[in-house]
Structure formats: structure tokens, C-alpha cells
Design a protein around this motif. Structure first.
Motif, PDB file in Angstrom:
ATOM      1  N   MET A   1       0.843  -1.177   0.000  1.00 49.13           N
ATOM      2  CA  MET A   1       0.000   0.000   0.000  1.00 49.13           C
ATOM      3  C   MET A   1       0.888   1.240   0.000  1.00 49.13           C
ATOM      4  O   MET A   1       1.712   1.425   0.884  1.00 49.13           O
ATOM      5  N   ALA A   2       0.728   2.095  -1.009  1.00 47.20           N
ATOM      6  CA  ALA A   2       1.487   3.351  -1.079  1.00 47.20           C
ATOM      7  C   ALA A   2       0.841   4.387  -0.166  1.00 47.20           C
ATOM      8  O   ALA A   2      -0.378   4.532  -0.156  1.00 47.20           O
ATOM      9  N   VAL A   3       1.660   5.072   0.591  1.00 45.46           N
ATOM     10  CA  VAL A   3       1.179   6.103   1.498  1.00 45.46           C
ATOM     11  C   VAL A   3       1.756   7.441   1.052  1.00 45.46           C
ATOM     12  O   VAL A   3       2.965   7.566   0.846  1.00 45.46           O
ATOM     13  N   ALA A   4       0.888   8.434   0.889  1.00 41.02           N
ATOM     14  CA  ALA A   4       1.337   9.767   0.478  1.00 41.02           C
ATOM     15  C   ALA A   4       2.198  10.378   1.570  1.00 41.02           C
ATOM     16  O   ALA A   4       1.978  10.149   2.763  1.00 41.02           O
ATOM     17  N   LYS A   5       3.184  11.157   1.170  1.00 37.73           N
ATOM     18  CA  LYS A   5       4.061  11.831   2.125  1.00 37.73           C
ATOM     19  C   LYS A   5       3.291  12.860   2.949  1.00 37.73           C
ATOM     20  O   LYS A   5       3.577  13.074   4.119  1.00 37.73           O
ATOM     21  N   ASN A   6       2.305  13.521   2.340  1.00 39.46           N
ATOM     22  CA  ASN A   6       1.508  14.523   3.021  1.00 39.46           C
ATOM     23  C   ASN A   6       0.042  14.291   2.679  1.00 39.46           C
ATOM     24  O   ASN A   6      -0.320  14.218   1.508  1.00 39.46           O
ATOM     25  N   THR A   7      -0.778  14.162   3.684  1.00 41.03           N
ATOM     26  CA  THR A   7      -2.201  13.902   3.510  1.00 41.03           C
ATOM     27  C   THR A   7      -2.990  14.868   4.374  1.00 41.03           C
ATOM     28  O   THR A   7      -2.633  15.100   5.530  1.00 41.03           O
ATOM     29  N   ILE A   8      -4.061  15.419   3.831  1.00 40.48           N
ATOM     30  CA  ILE A   8      -4.953  16.272   4.612  1.00 40.48           C
ATOM     31  C   ILE A   8      -5.862  15.366   5.430  1.00 40.48           C
ATOM     32  O   ILE A   8      -6.529  14.489   4.884  1.00 40.48           O
ATOM     33  N   CYS A   9      -5.884  15.565   6.738  1.00 45.10           N
ATOM     34  CA  CYS A   9      -6.764  14.787   7.609  1.00 45.10           C
ATOM     35  C   CYS A   9      -7.948  15.662   8.003  1.00 45.10           C
ATOM     36  O   CYS A   9      -7.771  16.753   8.544  1.00 45.10           O
ATOM     37  N   LEU A  10      -9.147  15.183   7.703  1.00 41.80           N
ATOM     38  CA  LEU A  10     -10.380  15.904   8.007  1.00 41.80           C
ATOM     39  C   LEU A  10     -11.159  15.142   9.066  1.00 41.80           C
ATOM     40  O   LEU A  10     -11.421  13.952   8.916  1.00 41.80           O
ATOM     41  N   TRP A  11     -11.518  15.829  10.115  1.00 42.88           N
ATOM     42  CA  TRP A  11     -12.238  15.248  11.250  1.00 42.88           C
ATOM     43  C   TRP A  11     -13.735  15.292  10.968  1.00 42.88           C
ATOM     44  O   TRP A  11     -14.280  16.348  10.650  1.00 42.88           O
ATOM     45  N   TYR A  12     -14.389  14.170  11.096  1.00 39.70           N
ATOM     46  CA  TYR A  12     -15.840  14.089  10.959  1.00 39.70           C
ATOM     47  C   TYR A  12     -16.407  13.519  12.247  1.00 39.70           C
ATOM     48  O   TYR A  12     -15.731  12.795  12.974  1.00 39.70           O
ATOM     49  N   ASP A  13     -17.654  13.824  12.500  1.00 41.99           N
ATOM     50  CA  ASP A  13     -18.331  13.250  13.648  1.00 41.99           C
ATOM     51  C   ASP A  13     -18.413  11.743  13.451  1.00 41.99           C
ATOM     52  O   ASP A  13     -17.819  10.969  14.198  1.00 41.99           O
TER      53      ASP A  13
END
Length: 159
Positions: free
Chosen positions: A1-13
């Protein structure tokens, strides 16, 4: 599985998967790439619940985290989507607002999960970058708008 060096993390309920699927259906170069279940209980849920959702929005890697009600979104973060014409502007704006979102001012709207979007026609960005009277007129016109009216921005550019 390739993982991006930078990822935007968005918090949801609790609706990260629904949000990610909506974005994937709405925007090109967007997809849900993984749904991950919680391996154990956590403050906002239990083992087996959807904990994170990996997705892309317009090619940008994101991770939706179902973290509960501890945090909410604000306009301090937004996706800015550049559009080519009124039809594309209308399509994205109407998809977001028509799916339980809210209109705001100056090309901004918010989706039903609280994420802010700037639906910004290219002609507006070009007018603002031109500077001088052209930028001033386009800016004044934009300040009166919710969804951006491409023809009105073009008229303002010409004076």
C-alpha cells in the motif's frame, strides 16, 4: 500500500465515508481508496465502526477520521476549486449546496459535513491578479455575490 508523504486529515463526527463518497461522485480525479474499521473501542465509537476513510479530492490525498463531536470545521480550512466557466461553477456549487450544504459569500459554500469550499472561476482569479482598476472592479462585484456570476465578473473587468 502506497502512502502519500503529506495527507490532509479531516475530522468528521461519524460520516467520513459518506462525505468521501460524495466528493468522489462530485469531483473529477477523486476516489475513495480505503475504508478502515476500528480495531478496538475508542472514545467516539466501538470496534468494527468505520474509523478512517482514505480518499482523494481533485487529486489531493485526504483521510477522513470519524472522531466524534470533539471538533468542528470552520472557514479557516477550505478547498478552493478552480472552475473554467459558469456551467462548471454551477455544477459544483449546486452539488454541494443541494446536498444539505449552505451558501455563503464571495464564492464560498459549506457542505453538509461542515467543510468549506471556494468555488472560484478562473476569470475571477485572473481579474484579481491583473491588479489596478480591473482587480478593484472585479473584487467589488465579487463582494456582492454568493455563487460567483462569471458574466458579471467579466463585465466588471471591462468596466
Amino acid at each position: 500500500m502506497a502512502v502519500a508523504k503529506n495527507t490532509i486529515c479531516l475530522w468528521y463526527d461519524s460520516e467520513a465515508e459518506a462525505a468521501a463518497r460524495f466528493y468522489a461522485a462530485t469531483f473529477p480525479d477523486s476516489a475513495v481508496t480505503g475504508v478502515h474499521l476500528a480495531p478496538g473501542d475508542y472514545p467516539a465509537g466501538k470496534a468494527g465502526d468505520v474509523l478512517t476513510v482514505a480518499f482523494t479530492v481533485l487529486g489531493i490525498p485526504c483521510l477522513g477520521l470519524n472522531g466524534g463531536k470533539a471538533f468542528t470545521h470552520s472557514e479557516a480550512f477550505s478547498f478552493q476549486v478552480s472552475t473554467e466557466d459558469q456551467a462548471e461553477t454551477d455544477r459544483y456549487w449546486n452539488a454541494i449546496v443541494g446536498n444539505g450544504g449552505q451558501e455563503s459569500a464571495c464564492g464560498w459554500c459549506r457542505d453538509r459535513w461542515g467543510i468549506s469550499w471556494q468555488i472560484t472561476p478562473r476569470v475571477l482569479m485572473e481579474a484579481l491578479a491583473a491588479g489596478g482598476g480591473e482587480a478593484s472592479r472585479a473584487f467589488a462585484a465579487m463582494m456582492e455575490m454568493g455563487k460567483i456570476d462569471v458574466a458579471a465578473i467579466e463585465r466588471a473587468r471591462r468596466g
